[in-house]
Design a protein around this motif. Structure first.
Motif, PDB file in Angstrom:
ATOM      1  N   PRO A 185      74.595   4.744   8.498  1.00  0.00           N
ATOM      2  CA  PRO A 185      74.309   4.290   6.997  1.00  0.00           C
ATOM      3  C   PRO A 185      73.592   5.251   6.069  1.00  0.00           C
ATOM      4  CG  PRO A 185      73.296   2.960   9.006  1.00  0.00           C
ATOM      5  CD  PRO A 185      74.153   4.271   9.377  1.00  0.00           C
ATOM      6  N   LYS A 186      74.152   4.808   4.664  1.00  0.00           N
ATOM      7  CA  LYS A 186      74.035   5.835   3.806  1.00  0.00           C
ATOM      8  C   LYS A 186      72.431   6.378   3.612  1.00  0.00           C
ATOM      9  CE  LYS A 186      73.643   6.506  -1.305  1.00  0.00           C
ATOM     10  NZ  LYS A 186      74.088   5.592  -2.699  1.00  0.00           N
ATOM     11  N   ASN A 187      71.625   5.462   3.692  1.00  0.00           N
ATOM     12  CA  ASN A 187      70.082   5.844   3.691  1.00  0.00           C
ATOM     13  C   ASN A 187      69.569   6.684   4.835  1.00  0.00           C
ATOM     14  OD1 ASN A 187      69.638   4.441   1.189  1.00  0.00           O
ATOM     15  ND2 ASN A 187      68.241   3.214   1.688  1.00  0.00           N
ATOM     16  N   GLN A 188      69.942   6.397   5.916  1.00  0.00           N
ATOM     17  CA  GLN A 188      69.661   6.974   7.118  1.00  0.00           C
ATOM     18  C   GLN A 188      70.216   8.269   7.198  1.00  0.00           C
ATOM     19  OE1 GLN A 188      70.779   5.389  10.983  1.00  0.00           O
ATOM     20  NE2 GLN A 188      69.545   6.487  12.076  1.00  0.00           N
ATOM     21  N   TRP A 189      71.490   8.602   6.675  1.00  0.00           N
ATOM     22  CA  TRP A 189      72.085   9.668   6.236  1.00  0.00           C
ATOM     23  C   TRP A 189      71.266  10.591   5.325  1.00  0.00           C
ATOM     24  CZ3 TRP A 189      74.414  11.195   1.452  1.00  0.00           C
ATOM     25  CH2 TRP A 189      74.957  12.057   1.447  1.00  0.00           C
TER      26      TRP A 189
END
Length: 359
Positions: A185-189
């Motif tokens: 997921p973008k935020n986790q990345w």
């Protein structure tokens, strides 16, 4: 004559897209006998996915799914060690961690505690482990933490958040397959990648800086900027971020991190904030200590439209705030790296309280 630390490094590493499929071959030579299993700790996000079918299970090998929703804890390590010892007559041939920093840290800690007496909390600190750990392998499925290369396993204990830092913590084998980071997921990345970026900022501006850590830190910083400020193809970005994580972890092997990490430990201990986002929440307010780094960080946030949570410390009691500050100030090597021997003159409880109040 000055005595230099003789730090261990990961002795074997495989890198490449699709290299996960070499795992069975790698493990074959490390199997003691058919009753000594390989134990695979796997992030439960992969439960029911094709990756599980690719794990080279033979004999009585066993998969344990791990939730990465919370930071790894000493009691969790103790429980898993107890389960493994109860479920099998012989010690495992090895522990293989497949996941992000939480799973990798658990794999390192369990490999230590399977050959050590007492509880995991007994070993939180520097060079307290006296017995070689069980063979253990790290396979990151997200890039940034540097857990795959570091000599520490950061754990939440009963009264502190602190790593088991030892020569026996480092993985015996690491497998770096950028394909495993697809679909993060973008935020986790972003948060996990910023852990790497902040590693570099803190290492490169710290008082412990030396040519060894500088060479790795500069390369990791360059790669982070390419990934988060450039316009790379996804495949190339995955490759480069995995290498940034590796180099970022190496940059602190012979130096140390700093203010953001020290303060994020307080957030994690009191509020359970995960490490990557905790670093970001603190770092955005550290212009006083890292002006250029914070400026670049905010450029990266803007480019990827990242909105950090706000007001998470506003409802804290004075007792909780004091605990958060004390946990943070307990990280002496981090503060000394950031501010020098007289760090207590700058890192006062009042200073930390003013920063936490902005988060």
């Amino acid at each position: 004559m000055k005595k230099y630390r003789n730090f261990p490094m990961v002795p074997k590493v495989v890198f490449g897209q699709g290299s996960f499929d070499q795992l069975g071959e790698i493990l074959l030579t490390k199997r003691k006998h058919s009753d000594a299993p390989m134990i695979f700790l796997v992030d439960d996000v992969f439960e029911g996915t094709p990756l599980i079918d690719r794990i080279p299970l033979i004999f009585n090998d066993h998969v344990i799914f791990i939730s990465a929703e919370e930071e790894p804890k000493t009691v969790q390590v103790d429980a898993l060690v107890h389960k493994i010892k109860n479920d099998f007559n012989d010690l495992p041939s090895g522990i293989i961690g497949i996941g992000g920093g939480t799973v990798l840290d658990l794999a390192k800690a369990i490999s230590i505690m399977l050959t050590s007496k007492g509880h995991a909390s007994d070993y939180q600190g520097w060079d307290l482990v006296q017995t070689p750990s069980l063979y253990h392998v790290g396979i990151p499925t997200i890039s940034g933490t540097g857990a795959e290369v570091s000599r520490t396993t950061v754990l939440l204990g009963p009264d502190k958040k602190l790593g088991i830092n030892s020569d026996y913590t480092t993985f015996d084998q690491v497998l770096l397959d950028p394909d495993l980071t697809r679909g993060v997921p973008k935020n986790q990345w972003f948060y996990t990648g910023m852990d790497c970026f902040i590693h570099c900022v803190e290492s490169l501006t710290g008082t412990y800086l030396n040519a060894f850590s500088q060479s790795y830190g500069e390369k990791a910083m360059e790669l982070c900027k390419e990934v988060y400020l450039g316009d790379l193809m996804p495949c190339e970005a995955r490759d480069k971020l995995m290498m940034a994580s590796w180099h970022g972890g190496m940059s602190i092997a012979y130096s140390q991190v700093g203010v953001a990490h020290a303060m994020s430990y307080g957030l994690s201990y009191v509020l359970g904030v995960k490490h990557g986002i905790g670093n970001c929440l603190v770092f955005q307010h550290l212009e006083e200590f890292y002006p250029k780094g914070v400026e670049t960080f905010k450029q990266m946030m803007h480019k990827h439209d990242i909105k950090l949570p706000m007001g998470i410390c506003t409802e804290l009691s004075e007792t909780d705030l004091d605990t958060m500050i004390n946990v943070s100030l307990g990280m002496k090597p981090l503060w000394e790296n950031a501010l020098g021997k007289e760090w207590r003159n700058v890192a006062t409880p009042e200073k930390l309280k003013s920063i936490y109040s902005k988060i």
